[in-house]
Design a protein around this motif. Sequence first.
Motif, PDB file in Angstrom:
ATOM      1  N   ARG A 142      90.375  66.241  27.750  1.00  0.00           N
ATOM      2  CA  ARG A 142      88.928  66.067  27.829  1.00  0.00           C
ATOM      3  C   ARG A 142      88.484  65.029  26.794  1.00  0.00           C
ATOM      4  N   VAL A 143      87.637  64.093  27.235  1.00  0.00           N
ATOM      5  CA  VAL A 143      86.957  63.182  26.313  1.00  0.00           C
ATOM      6  C   VAL A 143      85.474  63.526  26.380  1.00  0.00           C
ATOM      7  N   PRO A 150      82.269  57.786  23.067  1.00  0.00           N
ATOM      8  CA  PRO A 150      83.282  58.851  23.042  1.00  0.00           C
ATOM      9  C   PRO A 150      83.371  59.444  21.635  1.00  0.00           C
ATOM     10  N   TYR A 151      83.039  60.726  21.525  1.00  0.00           N
ATOM     11  CA  TYR A 151      82.947  61.346  20.210  1.00  0.00           C
ATOM     12  C   TYR A 151      84.221  62.067  19.801  1.00  0.00           C
ATOM     13  N   ASN A 152      84.876  62.731  20.716  1.00  0.00           N
ATOM     14  CA  ASN A 152      86.117  63.402  20.360  1.00  0.00           C
ATOM     15  C   ASN A 152      86.927  63.675  21.609  1.00  0.00           C
ATOM     16  N   THR A 153      88.196  63.983  21.400  1.00  0.00           N
ATOM     17  CA  THR A 153      89.055  64.404  22.503  1.00  0.00           C
ATOM     18  C   THR A 153      89.450  65.856  22.271  1.00  0.00           C
ATOM     19  N   ASN A 154      89.678  66.558  23.374  1.00  0.00           N
ATOM     20  CA  ASN A 154      90.010  67.977  23.323  1.00  0.00           C
ATOM     21  C   ASN A 154      91.074  68.214  24.382  1.00  0.00           C
ATOM     22  N   ASP A 155      92.320  68.365  23.954  1.00  0.00           N
ATOM     23  CA  ASP A 155      93.437  68.537  24.884  1.00  0.00           C
ATOM     24  C   ASP A 155      93.991  69.954  24.735  1.00  0.00           C
ATOM     25  N   SER A 156      93.833  70.766  25.789  1.00  0.00           N
ATOM     26  CA  SER A 156      94.275  72.160  25.762  1.00  0.00           C
ATOM     27  C   SER A 156      95.563  72.304  26.555  1.00  0.00           C
ATOM     28  N   HIS A 157      96.579  72.842  25.908  1.00  0.00           N
ATOM     29  CA  HIS A 157      97.902  72.999  26.511  1.00  0.00           C
ATOM     30  C   HIS A 157      98.180  74.470  26.779  1.00  0.00           C
ATOM     31  N   PHE A 158      98.667  74.776  27.988  1.00  0.00           N
ATOM     32  CA  PHE A 158      98.980  76.142  28.396  1.00  0.00           C
ATOM     33  C   PHE A 158     100.377  76.171  29.008  1.00  0.00           C
ATOM     34  N   PRO A 159     101.155  77.227  28.774  1.00  0.00           N
ATOM     35  CA  PRO A 159     102.433  77.341  29.490  1.00  0.00           C
ATOM     36  C   PRO A 159     102.166  77.338  30.989  1.00  0.00           C
ATOM     37  N   LEU A 160     102.830  76.463  31.710  1.00  0.00           N
ATOM     38  CA  LEU A 160     102.570  76.342  33.144  1.00  0.00           C
ATOM     39  C   LEU A 160     102.810  77.671  33.858  1.00  0.00           C
ATOM     40  N   ALA A 161     103.832  78.403  33.457  1.00  0.00           N
ATOM     41  CA  ALA A 161     104.148  79.669  34.122  1.00  0.00           C
ATOM     42  C   ALA A 161     103.005  80.675  34.005  1.00  0.00           C
ATOM     43  N   ALA A 162     102.171  80.546  32.955  1.00  0.00           N
ATOM     44  CA  ALA A 162     101.085  81.507  32.750  1.00  0.00           C
ATOM     45  C   ALA A 162      99.838  81.163  33.546  1.00  0.00           C
ATOM     46  N   VAL A 163      99.650  79.871  33.876  1.00  0.00           N
ATOM     47  CA  VAL A 163      98.372  79.456  34.488  1.00  0.00           C
ATOM     48  C   VAL A 163      98.540  78.896  35.894  1.00  0.00           C
ATOM     49  N   MET A 200      95.198  58.331  10.052  1.00  0.00           N
ATOM     50  CA  MET A 200      94.726  57.241  10.900  1.00  0.00           C
ATOM     51  C   MET A 200      95.133  57.527  12.344  1.00  0.00           C
ATOM     52  N   PRO A 201      94.359  57.048  13.320  1.00  0.00           N
ATOM     53  CA  PRO A 201      94.639  57.379  14.725  1.00  0.00           C
ATOM     54  C   PRO A 201      95.856  56.648  15.262  1.00  0.00           C
ATOM     55  N   THR A 202      96.468  57.274  16.271  1.00  0.00           N
ATOM     56  CA  THR A 202      97.519  56.589  17.016  1.00  0.00           C
ATOM     57  C   THR A 202      96.864  55.560  17.943  1.00  0.00           C
ATOM     58  N   PRO A 203      97.639  54.600  18.467  1.00  0.00           N
ATOM     59  CA  PRO A 203      97.041  53.629  19.408  1.00  0.00           C
ATOM     60  C   PRO A 203      96.388  54.311  20.607  1.00  0.00           C
ATOM     61  N   ASP A 204      96.997  55.390  21.144  1.00  0.00           N
ATOM     62  CA  ASP A 204      96.412  56.088  22.281  1.00  0.00           C
ATOM     63  C   ASP A 204      95.084  56.725  21.895  1.00  0.00           C
ATOM     64  N   GLU A 205      95.022  57.327  20.717  1.00  0.00           N
ATOM     65  CA  GLU A 205      93.777  57.956  20.268  1.00  0.00           C
ATOM     66  C   GLU A 205      92.697  56.911  20.044  1.00  0.00           C
ATOM     67  N   ALA A 206      93.069  55.789  19.435  1.00  0.00           N
ATOM     68  CA  ALA A 206      92.087  54.731  19.194  1.00  0.00           C
ATOM     69  C   ALA A 206      91.551  54.182  20.513  1.00  0.00           C
ATOM     70  N   ASP A 207      92.407  54.120  21.538  1.00  0.00           N
ATOM     71  CA  ASP A 207      91.980  53.611  22.841  1.00  0.00           C
ATOM     72  C   ASP A 207      91.053  54.612  23.530  1.00  0.00           C
ATOM     73  N   ARG A 208      91.421  55.881  23.540  1.00  0.00           N
ATOM     74  CA  ARG A 208      90.584  56.887  24.220  1.00  0.00           C
ATOM     75  C   ARG A 208      89.214  57.012  23.549  1.00  0.00           C
ATOM     76  N   LEU A 209      89.171  56.849  22.228  1.00  0.00           N
ATOM     77  CA  LEU A 209      87.929  57.051  21.492  1.00  0.00           C
ATOM     78  C   LEU A 209      87.221  55.749  21.132  1.00  0.00           C
ATOM     79  N   GLN A 210      87.801  54.611  21.570  1.00  0.00           N
ATOM     80  CA  GLN A 210      87.196  53.297  21.316  1.00  0.00           C
ATOM     81  C   GLN A 210      86.920  53.105  19.827  1.00  0.00           C
ATOM     82  N   LEU A 211      87.943  53.352  19.026  1.00  0.00           N
ATOM     83  CA  LEU A 211      87.775  53.293  17.579  1.00  0.00           C
ATOM     84  C   LEU A 211      87.990  51.887  17.059  1.00  0.00           C
ATOM     85  N   GLY A 212      87.129  51.488  16.144  1.00  0.00           N
ATOM     86  CA  GLY A 212      87.321  50.235  15.452  1.00  0.00           C
ATOM     87  C   GLY A 212      88.270  50.413  14.291  1.00  0.00           C
ATOM     88  N   PRO A 213      88.646  49.335  13.628  1.00  0.00           N
ATOM     89  CA  PRO A 213      89.566  49.439  12.485  1.00  0.00           C
ATOM     90  C   PRO A 213      88.925  50.220  11.344  1.00  0.00           C
TER      91      PRO A 213
END
Length: 438
Positions: A142-143, A150-163, A200-213
């Motif tokens: 979620r972004v 884009p203010y933050n990302t929220n990634d929720s992980h669940f065991p596939l077998a449970a959901v 500091m953010p990873t390149p993927d995080e900086a891209d998803r959140l449009q972060l400047g240096p």
Amino acid sequence: MAVSGRARALYQRIADKIRVDITEGTLGSGARLPTEAEIAAEWKTTRSTAVQGLKVLVNEGLIISDRPRGYFVRSRRPMVYRPQGEFRKRPLSPEMDTFLTQMAEEGREASQHIEVNVIVPSRDVRERLNLTDGELVAVRRRVRFVDGVPYNTNDSHFPLAAVQDSEILSPDDIARGANVVMAELGFEQVRALDEIQVRMPTPDEADRLQLGPGTPVAVHICTGYTADGKPVRVVVNVLPGDRHVITYERSKPQFGTAPTIRAAAEDDFRIVVDLWDHAASWLRDRGIDQWQYPPREERIKQNIASGECWIVEDDGVPVATITIDDRADADFWTPEEAAEPALYVHRMAVRRDVGGKELGSAMLDWASKQATEQGKRWLRLDAWKDNDGLHGYYSERGFTHIRTVEAEGRRSGVLFQRAADHVRGIGPELVVKQGDSH
């Protein structure tokens, strides 16, 4: 050994001056800075030196470069992020989810983009969920946007077998919350472990959140557990430092568990003395002269040996002490009173960090019950003559002032008693701890 400091380079002094203007409010949020040429002219230097100073502030995240318009103070309107809201109850069918509701209440426009994938988890997620190699997870990525940013990302992980075959795998918002869905699937989360990292953010995080240096992020990882200790959800929240204030609300628990009371053992002597000294110090700081003398160590040792000295513990930590016996002090009580069946309270002291929780009332109630069990008629005590606050304390707890005795060399002598079967019932219930833990 002192080390001589070198003079700061001119570009650093340029950055220092602008930084002060920003932090002190001379240059407010969104304000346009002087041009590179204007800064160079003010400092009588080259344009490249001015640019070098501005880059320092860009890298610090204080300003942004918006060519060809120029440099601007980065606008900051942080969102309040409350990790402790994870387990707060929500309506089963709210009109909007918690994030959207919060932003609407603040008069801000909010939206979110959700996608769902089945993936091989990262090592960190796999270890937190106790998964074996090859097990898959469903991740809801979620972004969240505020006012189009884009203010933050929220990634929720669940065991596939449970959901598998549940709403968790749908890329739509779950109005009643994923935690409720997990509970319906038999995986109610009752405990969470929160971890917060700042980096500091990873390149993927900086891209998803449009972060400047120059923009650090806080990473909040929350692992949810069921009652039997099974981890069933790992949420990774990435929060840009210029867009969030992380707020925790904490309250001091009444007691960790039900406080226990036990007979003091021989090697508890120092604990009793320390509790006595602690109380005496607290009284001294308030201008009360009670107990302003060395503790009578031999008497304390005798009380311990006779099983008359007791210690109250909270989660195994000693927090109070009380001594009870059936011996009337001849300086205070008449022979007729001494002949009456009574239990006498001495040396009751409570650590001040558990003050205000009626622990003293609980100890007096416990002493009353002991008196009743022993067939006594009265619970009695003598109080320090100059401590008016203490006299009021005992009166409020059902004790009757009998009289005040002037005994030579004794600063105590305000006599109180209450019926042995009088139990006030306010304060924690003390659980008698059987046996000797020492």
